[in-house]
Design an enzyme around this catalytic site. Sequence first.
Site, PDB file in Angstrom:
ATOM      1  N   CYS A   1      23.642 -40.504  21.880  1.00 22.68           N
ATOM      2  CA  CYS A   1      24.540 -41.639  21.632  1.00 22.68           C
ATOM      3  C   CYS A   1      25.822 -41.469  22.423  1.00 22.68           C
ATOM      4  O   CYS A   1      26.389 -42.439  22.912  1.00 22.68           O
ATOM      5  CB  CYS A   1      24.827 -41.774  20.147  1.00 22.68           C
ATOM      6  SG  CYS A   1      25.441 -40.251  19.414  1.00 22.68           S
TER       7      CYS A   1
ATOM      8  N   GLU B   1      25.862 -44.930  12.076  1.00 19.60           N
ATOM      9  CA  GLU B   1      26.183 -44.244  13.337  1.00 19.60           C
ATOM     10  C   GLU B   1      25.221 -44.810  14.374  1.00 19.60           C
ATOM     11  O   GLU B   1      24.035 -44.478  14.378  1.00 19.60           O
ATOM     12  CB  GLU B   1      25.977 -42.728  13.198  1.00 19.60           C
ATOM     13  CG  GLU B   1      26.827 -42.076  12.117  1.00 19.60           C
ATOM     14  CD  GLU B   1      28.282 -41.872  12.526  1.00 19.60           C
ATOM     15  OE1 GLU B   1      28.591 -42.022  13.728  1.00 19.60           O
ATOM     16  OE2 GLU B   1      29.097 -41.563  11.638  1.00 19.60           O
TER      17      GLU B   1
HETATM   18  P1  NAD Z   1      15.980 -47.337  15.739  1.00 20.22           P
HETATM   19  O1  NAD Z   1      17.093 -48.169  15.219  1.00 20.22           O
HETATM   20  O2  NAD Z   1      14.852 -48.001  16.416  1.00 20.22           O
HETATM   21  O3  NAD Z   1      15.331 -46.481  14.556  1.00 20.22           O
HETATM   22  C1  NAD Z   1      16.102 -45.602  13.768  1.00 20.22           C
HETATM   23  C2  NAD Z   1      15.407 -45.375  12.442  1.00 20.22           C
HETATM   24  O4  NAD Z   1      15.399 -46.587  11.695  1.00 20.22           O
HETATM   25  C3  NAD Z   1      13.947 -44.937  12.535  1.00 20.22           C
HETATM   26  O5  NAD Z   1      13.730 -43.905  11.593  1.00 20.22           O
HETATM   27  C4  NAD Z   1      13.188 -46.194  12.148  1.00 20.22           C
HETATM   28  O6  NAD Z   1      11.920 -45.950  11.584  1.00 20.22           O
HETATM   29  C5  NAD Z   1      14.116 -46.792  11.115  1.00 20.22           C
HETATM   30  N1  NAD Z   1      13.983 -48.233  10.871  1.00 20.22           N
HETATM   31  C6  NAD Z   1      13.488 -49.178  11.692  1.00 20.22           C
HETATM   32  N2  NAD Z   1      13.599 -50.386  11.114  1.00 20.22           N
HETATM   33  C7  NAD Z   1      14.175 -50.215   9.910  1.00 20.22           C
HETATM   34  C8  NAD Z   1      14.580 -51.096   8.858  1.00 20.22           C
HETATM   35  N3  NAD Z   1      14.418 -52.412   8.939  1.00 20.22           N
HETATM   36  N4  NAD Z   1      15.172 -50.570   7.769  1.00 20.22           N
HETATM   37  C9  NAD Z   1      15.385 -49.237   7.672  1.00 20.22           C
HETATM   38  N5  NAD Z   1      15.013 -48.356   8.634  1.00 20.22           N
HETATM   39  C10 NAD Z   1      14.424 -48.836   9.749  1.00 20.22           C
HETATM   40  O7  NAD Z   1      16.658 -46.259  16.699  1.00 20.22           O
HETATM   41  P2  NAD Z   1      15.949 -45.194  17.634  1.00 20.22           P
HETATM   42  O8  NAD Z   1      15.356 -45.884  18.815  1.00 20.22           O
HETATM   43  O9  NAD Z   1      15.106 -44.280  16.825  1.00 20.22           O
HETATM   44  O10 NAD Z   1      17.205 -44.325  18.109  1.00 20.22           O
HETATM   45  C11 NAD Z   1      17.973 -44.593  19.235  1.00 20.22           C
HETATM   46  C12 NAD Z   1      19.292 -45.201  18.841  1.00 20.22           C
HETATM   47  O11 NAD Z   1      19.998 -44.327  17.962  1.00 20.22           O
HETATM   48  C13 NAD Z   1      20.215 -45.402  20.020  1.00 20.22           C
HETATM   49  O12 NAD Z   1      20.818 -46.669  19.934  1.00 20.22           O
HETATM   50  C14 NAD Z   1      21.271 -44.314  19.847  1.00 20.22           C
HETATM   51  O13 NAD Z   1      22.501 -44.591  20.425  1.00 20.22           O
HETATM   52  C15 NAD Z   1      21.366 -44.247  18.371  1.00 20.22           C
HETATM   53  N6  NAD Z   1      21.963 -42.984  17.961  1.00 20.22           N
HETATM   54  C16 NAD Z   1      23.215 -42.976  17.427  1.00 20.22           C
HETATM   55  C17 NAD Z   1      23.824 -41.773  17.096  1.00 20.22           C
HETATM   56  C18 NAD Z   1      25.206 -41.711  16.516  1.00 20.22           C
HETATM   57  O14 NAD Z   1      25.557 -40.689  15.921  1.00 20.22           O
HETATM   58  N7  NAD Z   1      26.027 -42.736  16.676  1.00 20.22           N
HETATM   59  C19 NAD Z   1      23.128 -40.582  17.283  1.00 20.22           C
HETATM   60  C20 NAD Z   1      21.863 -40.636  17.844  1.00 20.22           C
HETATM   61  C21 NAD Z   1      21.272 -41.830  18.172  1.00 20.22           C
END
Ligand code: NAD
Length: 481
Positions: A275, A241
Site C-alpha cells: 500500500c 486501511e
Molecule cells: P480486496 O479489497 O479485493 O480484498 C480484501 C479482502 O476483502 C479479502 O479478504 C476479500 O476476500 C475481502 N472481501 C471482498 N469483498 C468483501 C465484502 N463485500 N465484504 C467483506 N470482505 C470482502 O483487496 P486485495 O486485492 O486483497 O488487496 C489489495 C488492496 O489492499 C490494495 O488496494 C492495497 O493498497 C490495499 N492494502 C492496504 C494496506 C494499508 O495498510 N492501507 C495494506 C495492504 C494492502
Amino acid sequence: MNARIDQVATAPQARLPVRNPRTGACDAFVPVASAAEVAATAARLRAAQRAWARRPVAERGAALSRWADELAVEREALVDALFADTGRWGISVGEVDGALRNLRRWASQAPGLVTETEFPSALLPTVTIRDQYVPYPLVGCISPWNFPVTLSLIDAVPALVAGCAVIVKPSEVTPRFVGPLRRALARVPELAAVLEFVTGAADTGRALVSGVDAVCFTGSVATGRKVAEAAAARFIPAFLELGGKDPAIVLASADLEMATDVVLRGSIANNGHACMSLERVYVQRPVYAPFVERLVEKARAVRLAYPDPRSGYLGPLIFEPQARVIQAQLDDARARGARVLCGGEIENLGGGLYLRPTVVVDVDHTMTLLTEETFGPVIPVMPFDTAQQAIDLANDSEYGLSACVLAGTLDEALAVGREIDAGGISLNDGCMTYMTYEGEKNSFKYSGLGGSRMGAAGLRRFFRKKALIQQHGRAAGVPAH
Ligand code: NAD
C-alpha cells in the site's frame, strides 16, 4: 470452522482453488466458511470473551507470547505456506519473523497503555470519576493478499491484548498460512478460545462484518467502501486501511545516489504490492535528466528471483488479475504518449508472471498510471519546477496514505512534507511507516478511515471508554419547592 488447507487430491467440491504464482497452477484448495459457520464461530468466541477480558492485560500478553513461541516452532511451515502463495522467499521469512516480533512487542507494551485512573470531578467536590476501558467483545479482521500474515495479525494482536475476541478472514488468494498458524494456536487453548480464522471470499467477509462489534479491514477502496457501508448500517466502527498512490518528491538539492536508491527500493519492494509503495515520482527539473538516467541504470540491474527463488530480487506478480491492471495502465500511458525506458513487458516464466522494474517518463495526470493504484513495480517519473508545484502534484490525488520527500537537508524536506495531505511522510528515506510502529498516523482521503493502527492508538481504539461516576457524599434529592 476448521480452515484446513488440503492438497488437490483430497479436495472436496465446495472449496476455492488457490493458485501458486510461480507455476500458475492451482495446487491447493481453501475451505469456504458459510454464513452459518461464521455465526457459530462468532457465538463460540463471544461466550469466551468476557472471561478473557477479565484477565489482567499482562496475562493476555503472556498468552500471546506463548503463541509467538508456538509459532516459532511452526516457522518453517509458515514460511513454506507463504512462499507457496506469494512466490517470494525472503519476504516470506521476513513476514513470519516480523509477526513474531509484533506479537511480543504488544505483549510487553500493552500493560503500560491501559492503566485505568480515578480523578476528582471539577464541579462536584464529593464526586470522583473512575474510567474503565471496555473492549469491543468481538472484532473482525479482513485482510488482503500482499502481506498475508502481517496484515492478518496487525490489528488482531492489539485487539486480543485489549481483551476482544477476534475472527480473522484472510484473503482467499493467499490462505495457506492459516494451517500452521492454527496448529500453533491449538497449543495455547486460552487464546484459541477467543481467536479463530475463517477462510473464504467476499461472502465470508460479508458474513463476518454482519456478526462482529468492530471491523478492521485492509484492502482496496472499492471493498472498503462496501465494508464501511455495512458497518455503518450496524453502527459498528470500521477501521479501514485502504489503497494508496504514494508520491515521492525529489528536490534538486537531494543526493541523487540516495534518492535513486530510495525511489527504486520504495517502488519495487514486494513487487510494488504494498500500500505504501512509491507509485509516482516528481523530480525537480535541474536534476530530472541525471535522476532518470541513474534510476534506469539501477532498475536494469535488478534481477528476477527466477528460476531460483532464493537469488535475485523480484518474484512473480502474486495475483494474476493484478497483472491485467498493471498492463492496462501501461497501455493507457503509452497510448497517451508515455515512454517506457526499461521493463514494461509482463513475462511468463514457467507459468509465473514477472515484470522487471519499469521506469516510465513523459507522463502526466491524465494517465491512470498517475492517478489509480498500480500495485506493481512501475515507476512513472515527472519533472517539476517549484516546490509548490511538487506539493500540488502530490496532493492531486484521491489517496492520502503516505509519501516521501528527498532533499539536501531534513529542514528542506520537512517544509515540503508538512504540506502533503497524507498520513505518513518519510523524509530523506521512503516507505518508513511499516518499520516505525510508534508514529500514530491516520489515512487521509480515500486511503482509509478510523483511528491510527500505529502507536498507542493502535491498542486504545479497541476500547470504549466508560465513566464510573462515584458519589462519596450524600446524593442530592429533589431541591426544595
Ligand atoms: P480486496 O479489497 O479485493 O480484498 C480484501 C479482502 O476483502 C479479502 O479478504 C476479500 O476476500 C475481502 N472481501 C471482498 N469483498 C468483501 C465484502 N463485500 N465484504 C467483506 N470482505 C470482502 O483487496 P486485495 O486485492 O486483497 O488487496 C489489495 C488492496 O489492499 C490494495 O488496494 C492495497 O493498497 C490495499 N492494502 C492496504 C494496506 C494499508 O495498510 N492501507 C495494506 C495492504 C494492502
